[in-house]
Design a protein around this motif. Structure first.
Motif, PDB file in Angstrom:
ATOM      1  N   ALA A  14      30.571  22.558  38.058  1.00 29.42           N
ATOM      2  CA  ALA A  14      30.138  23.632  38.952  1.00 29.42           C
ATOM      3  C   ALA A  14      31.279  24.623  39.163  1.00 29.42           C
ATOM      4  N   ILE A  15      30.925  25.877  39.347  1.00 27.30           N
ATOM      5  CA  ILE A  15      31.897  26.934  39.648  1.00 27.30           C
ATOM      6  C   ILE A  15      31.609  27.411  41.066  1.00 27.30           C
ATOM      7  N   GLU A  16      32.638  27.391  41.901  1.00 27.74           N
ATOM      8  CA  GLU A  16      32.516  27.875  43.275  1.00 27.74           C
ATOM      9  C   GLU A  16      33.609  28.890  43.543  1.00 27.74           C
ATOM     10  N   TYR A  17      33.331  29.769  44.468  1.00 31.19           N
ATOM     11  CA  TYR A  17      34.305  30.755  44.921  1.00 31.19           C
ATOM     12  C   TYR A  17      34.612  30.415  46.374  1.00 31.19           C
ATOM     13  N   ALA A  18      35.903  30.238  46.679  1.00 33.56           N
ATOM     14  CA  ALA A  18      36.283  29.761  48.005  1.00 33.56           C
ATOM     15  C   ALA A  18      37.628  30.338  48.415  1.00 33.56           C
ATOM     16  N   ASP A  19      37.887  30.342  49.697  1.00 36.77           N
ATOM     17  CA  ASP A  19      39.192  30.701  50.224  1.00 36.77           C
ATOM     18  C   ASP A  19      40.057  29.449  50.108  1.00 36.77           C
ATOM     19  N   LEU A  20      41.031  29.469  49.229  1.00 33.59           N
ATOM     20  CA  LEU A  20      41.873  28.301  48.990  1.00 33.59           C
ATOM     21  C   LEU A  20      43.155  28.320  49.813  1.00 33.59           C
ATOM     22  N   GLY A  21      43.220  29.206  50.780  1.00 32.59           N
ATOM     23  CA  GLY A  21      44.342  29.214  51.702  1.00 32.59           C
ATOM     24  C   GLY A  21      45.489  30.106  51.273  1.00 32.59           C
ATOM     25  N   ARG A  44      40.689  34.860  47.723  1.00 32.99           N
ATOM     26  CA  ARG A  44      41.820  35.687  48.185  1.00 32.99           C
ATOM     27  C   ARG A  44      42.424  36.472  47.031  1.00 32.99           C
ATOM     28  N   VAL A  45      42.457  35.874  45.862  1.00 29.24           N
ATOM     29  CA  VAL A  45      42.997  36.570  44.691  1.00 29.24           C
ATOM     30  C   VAL A  45      41.999  37.619  44.215  1.00 29.24           C
ATOM     31  N   ILE A  46      40.752  37.233  44.096  1.00 31.36           N
ATOM     32  CA  ILE A  46      39.719  38.155  43.608  1.00 31.36           C
ATOM     33  C   ILE A  46      39.648  39.402  44.478  1.00 31.36           C
ATOM     34  N   GLU A  47      39.765  39.242  45.784  1.00 26.01           N
ATOM     35  CA  GLU A  47      39.677  40.377  46.705  1.00 26.01           C
ATOM     36  C   GLU A  47      40.762  41.413  46.473  1.00 26.01           C
ATOM     37  N   ASN A  48      41.841  41.032  45.821  1.00 23.81           N
ATOM     38  CA  ASN A  48      42.949  41.957  45.569  1.00 23.81           C
ATOM     39  C   ASN A  48      42.959  42.514  44.149  1.00 23.81           C
ATOM     40  N   LEU A  49      41.923  42.235  43.376  1.00 17.93           N
ATOM     41  CA  LEU A  49      41.846  42.724  42.001  1.00 17.93           C
ATOM     42  C   LEU A  49      40.966  43.961  41.917  1.00 17.93           C
ATOM     43  N   ALA A  50      41.262  44.800  40.945  1.00 22.08           N
ATOM     44  CA  ALA A  50      40.365  45.901  40.620  1.00 22.08           C
ATOM     45  C   ALA A  50      39.116  45.307  39.978  1.00 22.08           C
ATOM     46  N   VAL A  51      38.007  45.977  40.117  1.00 21.56           N
ATOM     47  CA  VAL A  51      36.734  45.482  39.584  1.00 21.56           C
ATOM     48  C   VAL A  51      36.854  45.148  38.098  1.00 21.56           C
ATOM     49  N   ASP A  52      37.554  45.992  37.338  1.00 19.85           N
ATOM     50  CA  ASP A  52      37.656  45.757  35.896  1.00 19.85           C
ATOM     51  C   ASP A  52      38.597  44.614  35.527  1.00 19.85           C
ATOM     52  N   GLU A  53      39.292  44.041  36.487  1.00 23.08           N
ATOM     53  CA  GLU A  53      40.180  42.894  36.243  1.00 23.08           C
ATOM     54  C   GLU A  53      39.510  41.564  36.581  1.00 23.08           C
ATOM     55  N   MET A  54      38.440  41.602  37.326  1.00 25.71           N
ATOM     56  CA  MET A  54      37.835  40.377  37.847  1.00 25.71           C
ATOM     57  C   MET A  54      37.288  39.462  36.755  1.00 25.71           C
ATOM     58  N   GLY A  55      36.601  40.004  35.790  1.00 26.52           N
ATOM     59  CA  GLY A  55      35.999  39.181  34.740  1.00 26.52           C
ATOM     60  C   GLY A  55      37.033  38.387  33.966  1.00 26.52           C
ATOM     61  N   GLU A  56      38.104  39.051  33.567  1.00 27.37           N
ATOM     62  CA  GLU A  56      39.155  38.365  32.814  1.00 27.37           C
ATOM     63  C   GLU A  56      39.834  37.303  33.678  1.00 27.37           C
ATOM     64  N   PHE A  57      40.085  37.627  34.946  1.00 27.55           N
ATOM     65  CA  PHE A  57      40.710  36.665  35.848  1.00 27.55           C
ATOM     66  C   PHE A  57      39.843  35.418  35.996  1.00 27.55           C
ATOM     67  N   ILE A  58      38.558  35.608  36.252  1.00 28.71           N
ATOM     68  CA  ILE A  58      37.653  34.477  36.462  1.00 28.71           C
ATOM     69  C   ILE A  58      37.538  33.648  35.189  1.00 28.71           C
ATOM     70  N   THR A  59      37.405  34.306  34.041  1.00 31.72           N
ATOM     71  CA  THR A  59      37.323  33.587  32.766  1.00 31.72           C
ATOM     72  C   THR A  59      38.586  32.761  32.535  1.00 31.72           C
ATOM     73  N   PHE A  60      39.747  33.370  32.786  1.00 33.82           N
ATOM     74  CA  PHE A  60      41.016  32.668  32.605  1.00 33.82           C
ATOM     75  C   PHE A  60      41.100  31.465  33.545  1.00 33.82           C
ATOM     76  N   ALA A  61      40.737  31.660  34.814  1.00 31.89           N
ATOM     77  CA  ALA A  61      40.807  30.570  35.798  1.00 31.89           C
ATOM     78  C   ALA A  61      39.905  29.413  35.388  1.00 31.89           C
ATOM     79  N   ILE A  62      38.695  29.718  34.952  1.00 29.56           N
ATOM     80  CA  ILE A  62      37.783  28.656  34.525  1.00 29.56           C
ATOM     81  C   ILE A  62      38.347  27.945  33.300  1.00 29.56           C
ATOM     82  N   GLY A  63      38.848  28.700  32.335  1.00 26.93           N
ATOM     83  CA  GLY A  63      39.440  28.090  31.140  1.00 26.93           C
ATOM     84  C   GLY A  63      40.602  27.179  31.478  1.00 26.93           C
ATOM     85  N   HIS A  64      41.459  27.634  32.388  1.00 28.62           N
ATOM     86  CA  HIS A  64      42.615  26.836  32.804  1.00 28.62           C
ATOM     87  C   HIS A  64      42.157  25.514  33.418  1.00 28.62           C
ATOM     88  N   GLU A  65      41.195  25.587  34.315  1.00 27.89           N
ATOM     89  CA  GLU A  65      40.722  24.372  34.977  1.00 27.89           C
ATOM     90  C   GLU A  65      39.891  23.492  34.059  1.00 27.89           C
TER      91      GLU A  65
END
Length: 100
Positions: A14-21, A44-65
């Protein structure tokens, strides 16, 4: 569906979006919970990204995990050194960002 989301779906993660502190100068981008199994992406990280950066960030985070999920399942050998594991997880995630 991009490769990281597809892999998570195929493994039933499962993929969830949460405030991780607040981690001070460190930044916790995401975390893996084998009990779900669940990947949580830090809002908290996503909220500080430009819209065009979000997809790559999320993909990278999922791949890492997903690397850590594959370690947990025994499909990837768990390296003894935590720093080496994190470097390997980042490399795995970068591969998922590359076009097929």
């Amino acid at each position: 569906m991009n490769s990281a989301f597809k892999m998570a779906h195929e493994y039933g993660v499962a993929i969830e979006y949460a405030d991780l502190g607040d981690w001070g100068i460190d930044e916790l981008r995401s975390e893996y919970d084998p009990n779900g199994p669940t990947i949580r992406i830090n809002m908290r990280v996503i909220e500080n990204l430009a819209v065009d950066e979000m997809g790559e960030f999320i993909t990278f985070a999922i791949g890492h995990e997903m690397y850590h999920h594959l370690e947990h399942r025994g499909e990837i050998e768990r390296l003894g050194d935590k720093r080496e594991r994190e470097i390997a997880a980042n490399s795995f995630a970068r591969e998922l960002l590359s076009p097929a």
